[in-house]
Write an enzyme that holds these catalytic residues in place. Structure first.
Site, PDB file in Angstrom:
ATOM      1  N   ALA A  11       0.858  -1.187   0.000  1.00  0.00           N
ATOM      2  CA  ALA A  11       0.000   0.000   0.000  1.00  0.00           C
ATOM      3  C   ALA A  11       0.893   1.235   0.000  1.00  0.00           C
ATOM      4  O   ALA A  11       1.552   1.528   0.992  1.00  0.00           O
ATOM      5  CB  ALA A  11      -0.907  -0.006   1.228  1.00  0.00           C
ATOM      6  N   SER A  24       1.218   5.137  -0.039  1.00  0.00           N
ATOM      7  CA  SER A  24       0.374   6.276   0.330  1.00  0.00           C
ATOM      8  C   SER A  24       0.895   7.611  -0.171  1.00  0.00           C
ATOM      9  O   SER A  24       0.184   8.616  -0.125  1.00  0.00           O
ATOM     10  CB  SER A  24       0.255   6.342   1.857  1.00  0.00           C
ATOM     11  N   GLY A  25       2.144   7.622  -0.634  1.00  0.00           N
ATOM     12  CA  GLY A  25       2.762   8.892  -0.987  1.00  0.00           C
ATOM     13  C   GLY A  25       3.523   9.494   0.175  1.00  0.00           C
ATOM     14  O   GLY A  25       3.947  10.647   0.124  1.00  0.00           O
ATOM     15  N   VAL A  28       6.645   8.874   3.424  1.00  0.00           N
ATOM     16  CA  VAL A  28       7.992   8.330   3.532  1.00  0.00           C
ATOM     17  C   VAL A  28       7.995   6.893   4.051  1.00  0.00           C
ATOM     18  O   VAL A  28       8.834   6.075   3.634  1.00  0.00           O
ATOM     19  CB  VAL A  28       8.876   9.235   4.425  1.00  0.00           C
ATOM     20  N   SER A  47       5.764   4.295   3.679  1.00  0.00           N
ATOM     21  CA  SER A  47       5.458   3.288   2.656  1.00  0.00           C
ATOM     22  C   SER A  47       6.523   3.283   1.562  1.00  0.00           C
ATOM     23  O   SER A  47       6.800   2.237   0.964  1.00  0.00           O
ATOM     24  CB  SER A  47       4.069   3.522   2.056  1.00  0.00           C
ATOM     25  N   CYS A  61     -10.857   2.072   9.270  1.00  0.00           N
ATOM     26  CA  CYS A  61     -10.253   2.007   7.938  1.00  0.00           C
ATOM     27  C   CYS A  61      -9.284   0.834   7.842  1.00  0.00           C
ATOM     28  O   CYS A  61      -9.278   0.097   6.853  1.00  0.00           O
ATOM     29  CB  CYS A  61      -9.538   3.319   7.622  1.00  0.00           C
ATOM     30  N   GLY A 113       3.258   0.449   5.510  1.00  0.00           N
ATOM     31  CA  GLY A 113       4.304   1.180   6.220  1.00  0.00           C
ATOM     32  C   GLY A 113       3.985   1.421   7.673  1.00  0.00           C
ATOM     33  O   GLY A 113       4.486   2.386   8.267  1.00  0.00           O
ATOM     34  N   CYS A 119      -7.983  11.155   7.791  1.00  0.00           N
ATOM     35  CA  CYS A 119      -7.528  11.189   6.404  1.00  0.00           C
ATOM     36  C   CYS A 119      -8.458  11.953   5.477  1.00  0.00           C
ATOM     37  O   CYS A 119      -8.011  12.701   4.612  1.00  0.00           O
ATOM     38  CB  CYS A 119      -7.320   9.768   5.893  1.00  0.00           C
TER      39      CYS A 119
END
Length: 368
Positions: A10, A12-13, A15, A17, A101, A126, A198
């Site tokens: 996964a 996420s954008g 650091v 992950s 989630c 992550g 989120c």
């Protein structure tokens, strides 16, 4: 020749992950990334960080040399997470959508998608947690970096789901994750950690929630039953809150600040009291519902363990007494402050996370 194990991470954008993906590839796995879109920006005034995060995820996957896929789970998120979030706020509770989630989206829908649709052997995230085989089952343990430990947020998953998971950074410090990202020149190396809920992003919570729930202003009463102010709506307050009450100085009996100690839903009253450790904030026991034990073995007898009733809290010693398969009573050895119904109580034996459940009710020091 042995076929490489396939891992879907996964992405996420962020650091964490990014470095996790690099670790997996370095370890010899066949790695692909999945960027999950869990929120549709229906209202243009509510901006999530989706586009920026996706761009960063795409760049970092290119830097590492892995493919990235975009999967839309926004419908599932709406039905399994956001609707429950709204329902709980409406009845005066303090829900935790990040736990939902993880339970419903990341370790259910995403896990099933990766295994069935992408023929993965494992998924990876992550998260700062560790997975260790214990008594023949995959069990959840606190991260090596206790300041970043996220086991509290993952306590609703079970050992079968854990057996299909890899957590590449659970054994290292956050500072080392940053260091590795910097050495690799990853675009996410200096990106700030995401905070808050989120789907709200950087927006003001009160402004966001107004798009879905109507304000219902009411009266503020002290525990002495004296009206001392007005509130904007019970959904904007949680047990233990001190900011945003706007109580006039003339109502102060001492220099101690006012704290939210209760909500009277039927009358739409907010109840407050002065002092951080006042008896109206201190709980001696709680009732937990929808309990999940990670090893899926239900309690038959009382156990002594440690408990957290919110994320940023030191664990405290307690006695857990089973009521039925999904409900338990938790008795604290020392009273604890600011227990909020709707939040989660999570149990530990040393650094092993046993599971947890939703706080339904509390018994205060003053209750007989």
């Amino acid at each position: 020749m042995n076929k490489k194990k396939k891992v879907i991470i996964a992405i996420s954008g962020g650091v964490d992950s990014s470095v996790s993906a690099w670790f997996l590839k370095k370890s010899g796995y066949h790695v692909e990334g999945v960027f999950m879109k869990n929120w549709e920006e229906i209202n243009s005034s509510i901006k999530c960080t989706f586009k920026k995060d996706l761009k960063d995820a795409q760049i970092v996957c290119d830097q590492i040399g892995i493919n990235i896929n975009i999967v839309n789970f926004s419908e599932q998120y709406w039905n399994k997470v956001f609707k429950i979030f709204l329902r709980e706020y409406k009845i005066g509770n303090t829900p935790n959508p990040d736990i939902l989630c993880n339970k419903e989206i990341k370790f259910k829908y995403f896990l099933n998608f990766a295994i069935k649709e992408m023929q993965a052997d494992y998924i990876a995230t992550g998260h700062y947690v560790r997975k260790i085989n214990f008594n023949g089952k995959s069990q959840l343990f606190s991260a090596f970096d206790l300041k970043k430990d996220q086991s509290y947020f993952l306590h609703q998953i079970n050992y079968k789901e854990l057996s299909k998971c890899i957590f590449p950074i659970g054994n290292i410090l956050k500072s080392k994750v940053r260091y590795i990202a910097s050495k690799l020149n990853l675009i996410t190396s200096k990106k700030r950690d995401s905070t808050g809920i989120c789907f709200i992003g950087n927006k003001n919570f009160n402004k966001f929630i107004k798009n879905y729930l109507h304000d219902d202003p009411g009266l503020i009463f002290s525990t002495e039953k004296k009206q001392i102010g007005t509130h904007k709506g019970l959904m904007y307050y949680t047990i233990g809150q001190r900011k945003g009450l706007n109580i006039k100085k003339i109502y102060y009996n001492c220099h101690d600040p006012w704290y939210v100690v209760d909500k009277k839903i039927d009358k739409n009253y907010l109840i407050v009291s002065q002092g951080k450790n006042n008896p109206y904030l201190m709980s001696t026991s709680i009732i937990i519902i929808e309990t999940n034990w990670i090893d899926q073995i239900y309690l038959k007898n009382p156990i002594k363990c440690m408990v957290k009733t919110r994320y940023r809290q030191n664990s405290t010693l307690c006695l857990v007494i089973p009521i039925d398969k999904k409900s338990i009573e938790v008795i604290f050895y020392k009273p604890i402050s600011s227990v909020a119904p709707g939040q989660y109580a999570v149990f530990y034996l040393l650094d092993r996370c046993l599971g947890g459940g939703i706080i339904k009710s509390r018994k205060l020091v003053i209750d007989k």
